[in-house]
Design an enzyme around this catalytic site. Structure first.
Site, PDB file in Angstrom:
ATOM      1  CE  LYS A  24      -4.945  10.442   3.090  1.00  0.00           C
ATOM      2  NZ  LYS A  24      -5.016   9.066   3.601  1.00  0.00           N
ATOM      3  CG  ASP A  42      -3.234   9.409   6.696  1.00  0.00           C
ATOM      4  OD1 ASP A  42      -2.401   9.585   5.782  1.00  0.00           O
ATOM      5  OD2 ASP A  42      -4.400   9.044   6.481  1.00  0.00           O
ATOM      6  CG  PHE A  65      -5.465   4.607   6.215  1.00  0.00           C
ATOM      7  CD1 PHE A  65      -6.180   5.518   5.450  1.00  0.00           C
ATOM      8  CD2 PHE A  65      -4.504   3.833   5.590  1.00  0.00           C
ATOM      9  CE1 PHE A  65      -5.934   5.648   4.085  1.00  0.00           C
ATOM     10  CE2 PHE A  65      -4.255   3.955   4.220  1.00  0.00           C
ATOM     11  CZ  PHE A  65      -4.970   4.865   3.479  1.00  0.00           C
ATOM     12  CG  ASP A  86       1.417  -0.913  -4.060  1.00  0.00           C
ATOM     13  OD1 ASP A  86       0.870  -1.700  -3.259  1.00  0.00           O
ATOM     14  OD2 ASP A  86       2.623  -0.614  -3.986  1.00  0.00           O
ATOM     15  CD  GLU A 114       1.443  -5.078  -0.258  1.00  0.00           C
ATOM     16  OE1 GLU A 114       2.429  -4.508  -0.782  1.00  0.00           O
ATOM     17  OE2 GLU A 114       0.312  -4.560  -0.194  1.00  0.00           O
TER      18      GLU A 114
HETATM   19  P1  ITT Z   1      -4.407  -2.996  -0.304  1.00  0.00           P
HETATM   20  O1  ITT Z   1      -5.270  -4.147   0.086  1.00  0.00           O
HETATM   21  O2  ITT Z   1      -5.123  -2.025  -1.201  1.00  0.00           O
HETATM   22  O3  ITT Z   1      -3.061  -3.412  -0.858  1.00  0.00           O
HETATM   23  P2  ITT Z   1      -2.880  -1.802   1.909  1.00  0.00           P
HETATM   24  O4  ITT Z   1      -3.336  -1.168   3.183  1.00  0.00           O
HETATM   25  O5  ITT Z   1      -1.938  -2.968   1.996  1.00  0.00           O
HETATM   26  O6  ITT Z   1      -4.186  -2.178   1.086  1.00  0.00           O
HETATM   27  P3  ITT Z   1      -0.888  -0.329   0.350  1.00  0.00           P
HETATM   28  O7  ITT Z   1      -0.097  -1.565   0.064  1.00  0.00           O
HETATM   29  O8  ITT Z   1      -1.205   0.558  -0.800  1.00  0.00           O
HETATM   30  O9  ITT Z   1      -2.306  -0.667   1.029  1.00  0.00           O
HETATM   31  O10 ITT Z   1      -0.206   0.545   1.453  1.00  0.00           O
HETATM   32  C1  ITT Z   1       1.072   0.310   1.983  1.00  0.00           C
HETATM   33  C2  ITT Z   1       1.135   0.871   3.386  1.00  0.00           C
HETATM   34  O11 ITT Z   1       1.100   2.298   3.323  1.00  0.00           O
HETATM   35  C3  ITT Z   1      -0.006   0.433   4.296  1.00  0.00           C
HETATM   36  O12 ITT Z   1       0.518   0.110   5.565  1.00  0.00           O
HETATM   37  C4  ITT Z   1      -0.901   1.647   4.397  1.00  0.00           C
HETATM   38  O13 ITT Z   1      -1.479   1.731   5.694  1.00  0.00           O
HETATM   39  C5  ITT Z   1       0.045   2.815   4.130  1.00  0.00           C
HETATM   40  N1  ITT Z   1      -0.663   3.843   3.384  1.00  0.00           N
HETATM   41  C6  ITT Z   1      -1.146   3.739   2.122  1.00  0.00           C
HETATM   42  N2  ITT Z   1      -1.809   4.846   1.780  1.00  0.00           N
HETATM   43  C7  ITT Z   1      -1.765   5.671   2.834  1.00  0.00           C
HETATM   44  C8  ITT Z   1      -2.303   6.940   3.124  1.00  0.00           C
HETATM   45  O14 ITT Z   1      -3.055   7.589   2.256  1.00  0.00           O
HETATM   46  N3  ITT Z   1      -2.069   7.464   4.325  1.00  0.00           N
HETATM   47  C9  ITT Z   1      -1.345   6.811   5.233  1.00  0.00           C
HETATM   48  N4  ITT Z   1      -0.795   5.616   5.074  1.00  0.00           N
HETATM   49  C10 ITT Z   1      -1.023   5.029   3.879  1.00  0.00           C
END
Ligand code: ITT
Length: 197
Positions: free
Chosen positions: A170, A149, A146, A69, A40
């Site tokens: 969703k 949400d 997750f 992302d 990140e």
């Molecule tokens: P990657 O390995 O795909 O990067 P990640 O969980 O780090 O997985 P992101 O960087 O895209 O995914 O997400 C940033 C944050 O936002 C992360 O803490 C997620 O839990 C949250 N997030 C992403 N999409 C979400 C959703 O659809 N609903 C709720 N929270 C979400």
């Protein structure tokens, strides 16, 4: 023609949501999760983060592949924070921290954004974006999904947080579904099995 697409993510929930949408549109596609560590970075937009992530795993993952992302943006009161810092905020103060910051504020507008970066067979990157607008709930509710949400209520499902919707519900309206719809439209142009003779 059978085709394999790799989705690079460490998040099994994201993979489940994505797989459901792609396979509904392309029964002949196989969607594999590629669990290669994604770094990140700090940047001003999800697009920049997505571009960095997709390029960072070149040569480690078989093409074609994509990354996604996402970010949770608390509008007015937090001026979009946590946005690109969503991952860090989730790991540190969590969604309870967001509820605490907002306290009993009546201004609770928020939105989710999703940016997919797809690396095609010619190693060109394509970006697709989706958004869902809503507000931060007063309290955390629901056990599905997750991340943030439990505290997000979409304008399209009033009274229910994203965590009170099942995966299918969703997936009908989410930010991720909307960026995926654009990826699906793009992929359809190149999928012979969808062409009408
Ligand atoms: P990657 O390995 O795909 O990067 P990640 O969980 O780090 O997985 P992101 O960087 O895209 O995914 O997400 C940033 C944050 O936002 C992360 O803490 C997620 O839990 C949250 N997030 C992403 N999409 C979400 C959703 O659809 N609903 C709720 N929270 C979400």
């Amino acid at each position: 023609m059978q085709k394999t697409l790799r989705f690079v993510t460490g998040n099994p929930h994201k993979y489940k949501e994505v797989k459901a949408v792609i396979q509904k549109n392309f029964p002949n596609f196989e969607v594999l999760q590629s669990n290669v560590k994604l770094l990140e970075i700090q940047a001003d937009s999800l697009e920049e983060v997505a571009l960095f992530k997709v390029n960072s795993v070149k040569n480690l993952v078989k093409i074609p592949y994509f990354i996604e992302d996402a970010g949770f943006f608390v509008d007015d009161v937090c001026k979009g924070f946590p946005g690109v810092y969503s991952s860090y905020v989730m790991k540190t103060i969590g969604y309870y921290g967001i509820l605490k910051i907002l306290d009993d504020s009546t201004t609770r507008k928020a939105h989710f954004e999703s940016v997919i970066a797809y690396l095609d067979e010619d190693e060109n990157v394509h970006l697709f974006k989706g958004i869902n607008y809503g507000k931060v709930s007063i309290e955390a509710r629901g056990n599905s999904g997750f991340g943030f949400d439990p505290i997000f209520i979409s304008d399209e499902t009033p009274g229910k947080t994203f965590a009170e919707l099942n995966l299918e519900e969703k997936n009908q309206i989410s930010h991720r579904r909307r960026s995926l719809d654009k990826l699906v439209e793009f992929l359809k142009k190149f999928d012979d099995s969808q062409k009408k003779i």
